[in-house]
Design a protein around this motif. Structure first.
Motif, PDB file in Angstrom:
ATOM      1  N   TYR A   1       0.830  -1.206   0.000  1.00 42.48           N
ATOM      2  CA  TYR A   1       0.000   0.000   0.000  1.00 42.48           C
ATOM      3  C   TYR A   1       0.861   1.252   0.000  1.00 42.48           C
ATOM      4  O   TYR A   1       0.589   2.213  -0.728  1.00 42.48           O
ATOM      5  CB  TYR A   1      -0.938  -0.008   1.215  1.00 42.48           C
TER       6      TYR A   1
ATOM      7  N   GLN B 199      -6.946   8.008   0.701  1.00 40.21           N
ATOM      8  CA  GLN B 199      -8.078   7.381   0.028  1.00 40.21           C
ATOM      9  C   GLN B 199      -7.628   6.217  -0.841  1.00 40.21           C
ATOM     10  O   GLN B 199      -8.308   5.204  -0.970  1.00 40.21           O
ATOM     11  CB  GLN B 199      -8.826   8.403  -0.833  1.00 40.21           C
TER      12      GLN B 199
ATOM     13  N   SER C  11      -7.266   2.747   0.876  1.00 44.63           N
ATOM     14  CA  SER C  11      -8.510   1.984   1.040  1.00 44.63           C
ATOM     15  C   SER C  11      -8.902   1.297  -0.267  1.00 44.63           C
ATOM     16  O   SER C  11      -9.396   0.161  -0.256  1.00 44.63           O
ATOM     17  CB  SER C  11      -9.638   2.896   1.520  1.00 44.63           C
TER      18      SER C  11
ATOM     19  N   ILE D  25      -6.740  -1.731  -0.770  1.00 41.49           N
ATOM     20  CA  ILE D  25      -7.211  -2.835   0.073  1.00 41.49           C
ATOM     21  C   ILE D  25      -8.362  -3.569  -0.618  1.00 41.49           C
ATOM     22  O   ILE D  25      -8.432  -4.805  -0.591  1.00 41.49           O
ATOM     23  CB  ILE D  25      -7.648  -2.313   1.459  1.00 41.49           C
TER      24      ILE D  25
ATOM     25  N   VAL E  50     -19.212  -0.063   5.267  1.00 38.55           N
ATOM     26  CA  VAL E  50     -18.664   1.274   5.489  1.00 38.55           C
ATOM     27  C   VAL E  50     -19.589   2.085   6.386  1.00 38.55           C
ATOM     28  O   VAL E  50     -19.152   2.770   7.319  1.00 38.55           O
ATOM     29  CB  VAL E  50     -18.439   1.995   4.141  1.00 38.55           C
TER      30      VAL E  50
ATOM     31  N   TRP F 202     -11.018   9.132   9.399  1.00 34.69           N
ATOM     32  CA  TRP F 202     -10.880   8.272   8.220  1.00 34.69           C
ATOM     33  C   TRP F 202     -12.020   8.506   7.238  1.00 34.69           C
ATOM     34  O   TRP F 202     -12.210   7.729   6.310  1.00 34.69           O
ATOM     35  CB  TRP F 202     -10.875   6.795   8.640  1.00 34.69           C
TER      36      TRP F 202
ATOM     37  N   ALA G 173     -11.296   8.468   3.375  1.00 37.52           N
ATOM     38  CA  ALA G 173     -10.982   7.130   2.856  1.00 37.52           C
ATOM     39  C   ALA G 173     -12.230   6.273   2.761  1.00 37.52           C
ATOM     40  O   ALA G 173     -12.414   5.525   1.797  1.00 37.52           O
ATOM     41  CB  ALA G 173      -9.944   6.455   3.756  1.00 37.52           C
ATOM     42  N   LEU G 174     -13.106   6.391   3.747  1.00 34.59           N
ATOM     43  CA  LEU G 174     -14.318   5.584   3.758  1.00 34.59           C
ATOM     44  C   LEU G 174     -15.313   6.030   2.702  1.00 34.59           C
ATOM     45  O   LEU G 174     -16.025   5.214   2.115  1.00 34.59           O
ATOM     46  CB  LEU G 174     -14.961   5.641   5.148  1.00 34.59           C
TER      47      LEU G 174
ATOM     48  N   ILE H 196     -14.684   4.405  -0.670  1.00 35.71           N
ATOM     49  CA  ILE H 196     -15.185   3.029  -0.748  1.00 35.71           C
ATOM     50  C   ILE H 196     -16.703   3.022  -0.838  1.00 35.71           C
ATOM     51  O   ILE H 196     -17.295   2.258  -1.594  1.00 35.71           O
ATOM     52  CB  ILE H 196     -14.726   2.210   0.481  1.00 35.71           C
TER      53      ILE H 196
END
Length: 339
Positions: free
Chosen positions: A112, A126, A129, A132, A198, A210, A213-214, A217
């Motif tokens: 990552y 971001q 995530s 991932i 999420v 966060w 980043a969330l 997603i």
């Protein structure tokens, strides 16, 4: 004074961190390869495979290395389409840089950090995530194929000669198959309904930081998730084809059907066991001897195939990625230009 110190740190990270990381990676890879106990016994076999009658198979495996990581770069680019535009070449560079970082970290978590270096500073969190999610999709395919392979092995559908003590493990094998099936289905449900997860996570205290980043997603449509899953499936097929070619090249077996499902079992075990990529070859070798020992007595060939796949798909890309890292500037004042 503080601003000057901060500027000096940035200069060091931008112009010296890359070369330092490169030297460290090269030294680590050299030591690990040199100290592999199985490497010496299979080195002659690997060299002969490069020039023997089946040499085209080995060279095909090397060519497929670029297909493998090319597919991964497309998958990563697809995930970033609505977030940050990048060229395919830049995506490929990011993926290879991720391999360089990943090879020395547990379960390749450093991947990552390597990839996000190719993104602007404000978009790196971001991107982690999204990376991932890409790894999750690959794990999904590995779990699906590995679970299927376990069921085929349990049902006796594969042409293998299992040990005499196998009968005492039949019940445990069935339990394991049921457990893997349940976990795989749950993981697939979570993947296809990731936005639900999420929203549940967002309700937990302390996750506000966060948020960016969330949100990335949360906004991923199912169509993108399915496309990413499709690219992961293609990449998995490339893995299988490479391994089957190597098993044929080193005279282990020509039974592609049985070999492919034993490979799928090996991959799912490697995905579950915590390991470091550089030290992984030892585990790969032992596991390969156990599994492919059921269909072949050619131990040197089995080890040679496992070591070759490790060298081609991990070590060589990591070396290329290490060279690319030398040109990266960690901190930038503007969005990097596409190259």
């Amino acid at each position: 004074m503080g601003m000057l110190r901060h500027k000096n740190i940035k200069i060091f990270l931008n112009y010296w961190l890359g070369p330092v990381i490169f030297i460290w990676l090269i030294w680590s890879i050299y030591n690990q390869v040199r100290n592999q106990p199985d490497l010496a016994s299979s080195a002659e076999s690997i060299l002969s495979a490069l020039s023997g009658s089946a040499a085209w198979k080995f060279w095909t495996v090397i060519a497929l290395m670029f297909v493998n990581w090319g597919l991964e770069s497309i998958k990563w680019k697809v995930l970033h389409e609505s977030f940050h535009h990048m060229s395919r070449l830049r995506a490929l560079k990011a993926v290879l840089a991720g391999v360089a970082f990943a090879i020395n970290t547990p379960n390749r978590i450093g991947e990552y950090g390597g990839r996000v270096l190719y993104l602007p500073e404000g978009k790196r969190l971001q991107s982690v995530s999204l990376t991932i999610i890409g790894s999750y999709s690959q794990l999904m395919i590995t779990m699906l194929a590995g679970t299927t392979g376990m069921w085929l092995l349990y049902s006796g559908s594969l042409a293998v000669h299992v040990p005499e003590t196998w009968g005492s493990f039949v019940l445990w094998m069935r339990i394991l198959c049921i457990l893997l099936t349940t976990i795989t289905l749950l993981l697939l449900l979570v993947y296809l309904r990731i936005s639900w997860m999420v929203r549940l996570i967002e309700r937990l205290p302390g996750v506000e930081k966060w948020g960016k980043a969330l949100i990335v997603i949360d906004h991923l449509p199912v169509t993108i998730l399915l496309r990413v899953l499709g690219w992961s499936l293609l990449r998995y097929v490339v893995f299988l084809f490479q391994y089957i070619l190597l098993l044929q090249c080193f005279g282990v077996t020509n039974d592609s059907w049985t070999a492919s499902w034993l490979i799928s079992i090996q991959f799912v075990v490697l995905a579950i066991i915590p390991t470091i990529a550089l030290a992984e070859v030892g585990i790969r070798g032992k596991l390969a001897l156990e599994l492919f020992g059921w269909i072949s007595a050619n131990q040197v060939g089995i080890i040679s195939a496992a070591v070759s796949l490790w060298l081609v798909n991990l070590v060589v890309p990591a070396l290329i990625g290490s060279l690319l890292i030398m040109r990266i500037k960690i901190f930038t004042d503007r969005v990097p230009q596409e190259k």
